[in-house]
Design an enzyme around this catalytic site. Structure first.
Site, PDB file in Angstrom:
ATOM      1  N   ARG A  15     -19.013 -24.221   3.189  1.00  0.00           N
ATOM      2  CA  ARG A  15     -18.366 -22.541   3.387  1.00  0.00           C
ATOM      3  C   ARG A  15     -17.836 -22.939   1.216  1.00  0.00           C
ATOM      4  NH1 ARG A  15     -14.819 -20.371   0.456  1.00  0.00           N
ATOM      5  NH2 ARG A  15     -12.990 -21.366   1.227  1.00  0.00           N
ATOM      6  N   CYS A 239     -15.234 -19.960  -5.889  1.00  0.00           N
ATOM      7  CA  CYS A 239     -15.180 -18.691  -5.587  1.00  0.00           C
ATOM      8  C   CYS A 239     -16.327 -18.043  -6.322  1.00  0.00           C
ATOM      9  CB  CYS A 239     -14.220 -18.096  -5.605  1.00  0.00           C
ATOM     10  SG  CYS A 239     -14.316 -15.926  -4.818  1.00  0.00           S
ATOM     11  N   ASN A 248     -14.183 -27.205  -5.746  1.00  0.00           N
ATOM     12  CA  ASN A 248     -12.604 -27.438  -4.961  1.00  0.00           C
ATOM     13  C   ASN A 248     -13.240 -28.990  -5.712  1.00  0.00           C
ATOM     14  OD1 ASN A 248     -13.666 -25.697  -2.638  1.00  0.00           O
ATOM     15  ND2 ASN A 248     -11.334 -26.156  -3.007  1.00  0.00           N
TER      16      ASN A 248
END
Ligand code: HMG
Ligand code: MG
Length: 304
Positions: A15, A239, A248
């Site tokens: 995701r 993002c 991340n």
């Protein structure tokens, strides 16, 4: 430094990792990634999001993807921003639903096109309904240390938002250092503020690695008693509404460090790195994590 016996790694690569990729990733490649992560032993995997396909086209096939997954050992989750996203999530068997809101006003506007208070208000019924349907609810609070548009964010503002959404029925709050700006004292300050309102066992840490501080921040979080840590295989992602933010913390870096500390994760590093290499081939890019790169170099030497 305090370290726990065990850490639960929440793998967010499918995701958070893929949402930011410009190159379209076929559903079969996403499914293969999730299966490989499952086989590597990842206990929790966030598989996609039900958000506006106009804003995040990469996640448009999350419904089809969730329905196409075989039985996995991992617990899966999907991210939703509102009631429409929840409706789509409830049509799947995914047992965990994650909602998100930002502690800073401008990021909230850019990410979800509404104010921080509006976002929180519209999430309260979403959380209640997801709970009523028997789903585990994860609450993300973004920009817990800094906002890409406004700069530093006060820990008290993060704690207020976390408390409100957890009071609506959230099972866990994941504190997002969305732009990877935190250093270990910032991490501990915001965890301390949130822990006044939410039990430590329900707090997770979600750090992006823009400034190379993500592993140090994990150590700081573990020292405070946090035992749920988010990471993305190959260090993928970011993002789309946080300009300049890197991916991340790479799951390979996290698992290598935890293995070395004798902290149990149940994740097999070699299998995890192989999953990362495979998705990087699809994306035609290299992993960003140092451990994945080191393992790749080692295997080149071994086979030379
Ligand atoms: P909006 O334009 O204000 O929404 O977007 P709206 O309610 O006015 O609806 C506009 C259109 O979007 C309508 O379609 C709706 O049906 C549709 P139209 O009538 O024009 O054809 N729509 C949806 N479609 C699919 N799924 C939905 C949905 N909702 C409305 N759920 C909205 C508001 C929040 C939907 C939009 O801004 C959006 O999707 N934003 C997504 C943001 C996003 O995905 N960001 C990345 C994830 S968050 C993150 O990465 C941070 C995190 O990792 C933690 C950290 O690092 O800090 C979690
Ligand atoms: Mg994130």
């Amino acid at each position: 430094m305090r370290t726990p016996a065990e850490v639960t790694v929440v793998e967010v690569g499918p995701r958070d990792g893929l949402q930011n990729e410009a190159k379209a990733v076929p559903l079969a490649a996403k499914r293969a990634l999730i299966e490989a992560l499952d086989q590597a032993g990842c206990p929790r995997i966030e598989v996609g999001s039900f958000v506006s396909p106009r804003w995040v086209p990469q996640m448009a096939d999350t419904g089809a993807l969730a329905q196409s997954l075989p039985l996995l050992r991992a617990t899966t989750s999907v991210l939703v921003p509102n009631a429409k996203g929840l409706e789509a999530a409830l049509a799947t068997d995914v047992p965990e639903i994650a909602v998100f809101a930002a502690a800073s006003e401008t990021f909230s506007q850019k990410n979800t096109r509404c104010s921080r208070d509006e976002a929180a208000a519209r999430l309260v019924p979403v959380i209640r309904q997801a709970k009523a349907e028997g789903r585990f609810v994860r609450v993300y609070v973004s920009c817990v240390v800094a906002c890409p548009y406004e700069g530093p964010v006060a820990p008290a503002a993060v704690a207020r938002l976390a408390e409100k959404l957890m009071a609506a029925g959230g099972d866990e709050v994941s504190l997002g250092d969305t732009i990877g700006r935190a250093t270990p004292r910032d991490t501990q300050a915001v965890i301390d503020a949130v822990a006044l309102a939410v039990p430590l066992s329900q707090i997770a840490w979600h750090g992006h690695d823009t400034y190379g501080q993500a592993l140090a921040n994990v150590l700081a979080a573990l020292d405070r008693g946090v035992t749920v840590i988010d990471a993305a295989v190959a260090g993928l992602g970011g993002c789309p509404f946080a300009p300049g933010a890197a991916g991340n913390l790479a799951t390979e870096d996290l698992v290598y460090m935890l293995d070395g500390l004798g902290v149990r994760t149940d994740i097999d590093l070699d299998r995890l790195a192989a999953a990362g290499q495979k998705i990087c081939q699809t994306l035609e890019r290299s992993p960003t994590g140092r451990v994945a790169l080191a393992l790749e170099r080692q295997s080149v030497f071994r086979h030379a």
